[in-house]
Design a protein around this motif. Structure first.
Motif, PDB file in Angstrom:
ATOM      1  N   MET A 199       0.821  -1.200   0.000  1.00  0.00           N
ATOM      2  CA  MET A 199       0.000   0.000   0.000  1.00  0.00           C
ATOM      3  C   MET A 199       0.862   1.259   0.000  1.00  0.00           C
ATOM      4  O   MET A 199       0.575   2.228  -0.702  1.00  0.00           O
ATOM      5  CB  MET A 199      -0.932  -0.012   1.215  1.00  0.00           C
ATOM      6  N   ALA A 200       1.929   1.245   0.806  1.00  0.00           N
ATOM      7  CA  ALA A 200       2.818   2.408   0.852  1.00  0.00           C
ATOM      8  C   ALA A 200       3.478   2.641  -0.506  1.00  0.00           C
ATOM      9  O   ALA A 200       3.624   3.785  -0.966  1.00  0.00           O
ATOM     10  CB  ALA A 200       3.873   2.213   1.939  1.00  0.00           C
ATOM     11  N   THR A 201       3.869   1.549  -1.179  1.00  0.00           N
ATOM     12  CA  THR A 201       4.487   1.674  -2.504  1.00  0.00           C
ATOM     13  C   THR A 201       3.515   2.272  -3.513  1.00  0.00           C
ATOM     14  O   THR A 201       3.874   3.132  -4.334  1.00  0.00           O
ATOM     15  CB  THR A 201       4.963   0.291  -2.984  1.00  0.00           C
ATOM     16  N   MET A 202       2.264   1.825  -3.482  1.00  0.00           N
ATOM     17  CA  MET A 202       1.272   2.339  -4.405  1.00  0.00           C
ATOM     18  C   MET A 202       0.996   3.826  -4.164  1.00  0.00           C
ATOM     19  O   MET A 202       0.838   4.607  -5.111  1.00  0.00           O
ATOM     20  CB  MET A 202      -0.028   1.537  -4.269  1.00  0.00           C
ATOM     21  N   VAL A 203       0.941   4.247  -2.904  1.00  0.00           N
ATOM     22  CA  VAL A 203       0.712   5.662  -2.588  1.00  0.00           C
ATOM     23  C   VAL A 203       1.857   6.519  -3.105  1.00  0.00           C
ATOM     24  O   VAL A 203       1.649   7.580  -3.720  1.00  0.00           O
ATOM     25  CB  VAL A 203       0.530   5.851  -1.074  1.00  0.00           C
ATOM     26  N   LEU A 204       3.095   6.077  -2.868  1.00  0.00           N
ATOM     27  CA  LEU A 204       4.257   6.836  -3.342  1.00  0.00           C
ATOM     28  C   LEU A 204       4.282   6.910  -4.863  1.00  0.00           C
ATOM     29  O   LEU A 204       4.629   7.943  -5.455  1.00  0.00           O
ATOM     30  CB  LEU A 204       5.544   6.188  -2.815  1.00  0.00           C
ATOM     31  N   LEU A 205       3.910   5.821  -5.536  1.00  0.00           N
ATOM     32  CA  LEU A 205       3.895   5.816  -6.998  1.00  0.00           C
ATOM     33  C   LEU A 205       2.855   6.798  -7.536  1.00  0.00           C
ATOM     34  O   LEU A 205       3.105   7.538  -8.493  1.00  0.00           O
ATOM     35  CB  LEU A 205       3.604   4.407  -7.502  1.00  0.00           C
ATOM     36  N   CYS A 206       1.687   6.835  -6.913  1.00  0.00           N
ATOM     37  CA  CYS A 206       0.644   7.776  -7.343  1.00  0.00           C
ATOM     38  C   CYS A 206       1.080   9.225  -7.135  1.00  0.00           C
ATOM     39  O   CYS A 206       0.845  10.094  -7.982  1.00  0.00           O
ATOM     40  CB  CYS A 206      -0.650   7.495  -6.588  1.00  0.00           C
ATOM     41  N   LEU A 207       1.722   9.511  -6.001  1.00  0.00           N
ATOM     42  CA  LEU A 207       2.203  10.869  -5.747  1.00  0.00           C
ATOM     43  C   LEU A 207       3.259  11.283  -6.752  1.00  0.00           C
ATOM     44  O   LEU A 207       3.285  12.430  -7.229  1.00  0.00           O
ATOM     45  CB  LEU A 207       2.753  10.954  -4.315  1.00  0.00           C
TER      46      LEU A 207
END
Length: 255
Positions: A199-207
């Motif tokens: 989840m943290a990886t996906m959030v950083l990728l979206c940002l």
């Protein structure tokens, strides 16, 4: 007389039929563990005639078989290994006559249904009163007491009373708690940690994608600048219309 078994570790034993009270001349068998493991255990007993003695096997499938029982066979039976480990001790009672209470000799799993049967003179099941820990809990015209979905609160010493045959010996009903299988803590933490990292990886990728898509107003795109290749300077028409003017400059002192 209360007889206890001398052992250090408790586990399980098998009784056929699964009850702790019998009439004289009835037969019963006891075994230790699975059929393939019977040589690893010795079935012992504490009775009025046998104190901490081995109950000799009659067959390879069953460690101890009492073909014709007598009151002298009443006592505690258990399985013991060479290391001194023991399995659940069961208390067997053999009565000459009167009333007996048929109840499970082995612990019952919590949530299961249990039926206690009061018998008189071997086969007859008359109306009976039932007691738990010495307190009256009910009666039955058929001599049967049903306990649906037993719990630890149902554990205790049960007996029955028949008007024509008197009181039966007490029989202990043991209830074993239903426990969930043990799951190592790592089996729970690892999936949770994996989900959190994902989840943290996906959030950083979206940002990162969102920041990349924004344009800075101060930045100039080179595609917006056009530099003309042929630049012709226009002559000053005022200069062309003017003629060339010459003047004579006299220097002082010249001859």
């Amino acid at each position: 007389m209360e007889i206890t078994a001398l052992c250090t570790v408790m586990a399980s034993i098998r009784v056929v039929p699964n009850r702790s009270q019998f009439f004289m001349y009835e037969s019963f068998s006891l075994s230790c563990g699975e059929r393939g493991n019977w040589p690893e255990w010795t079935l012992k007993r504490n009775t009025t005639q046998h104190i901490n003695k081995e109950c000799l096997a009659k067959t390879k499938a069953l460690n101890c078989t009492i073909i014709v029982s007598y009151p002298s066979d009443s006592g505690v039976y258990w399985c013991e290994s060479k290391a001194g480990e023991c399995r659940d001790a069961v208390n067997i009672t053999v009565s000459r006559e009167g009333a007996i209470l048929e109840s499970p000799a082995l612990p019952v799993m919590e949530g299961h249904d249990v039926t206690l049967r009061c018998k008189y003179n071997r086969t007859f099941s008359p109306p009976a009163d039932f007691y738990k820990d010495g307190r009256f809990i009910g009666n039955s015209s058929t001599g049967n007491l049903s306990i649906p979905k037993v719990s630890k609160s149902d554990e205790g010493l049960y007996s029955c009373h028949v008007s024509a045959g008197g009181q039966s010996p007490g029989s202990w009903l043991a209830v074993r708690e239903a426990r969930l299988p043990h799951v190592p803590l790592s089996y729970v933490l690892l999936p949770v940690a994996g989900v959190c990292i994902f989840m943290a990886t996906m959030v950083l990728l979206c940002l990162w994608k969102s920041h990349k898509g924004e344009s800075d107003p101060a930045d100039v795109s080179y595609t917006d600048v056009i530099i003309p290749q042929d630049v012709k300077l226009k002559p000053d028409r005022g200069l062309e219309s003017r003629g060339t003017f010459y003047s004579t400059l006299n220097l002082a002192g010249a001859t």
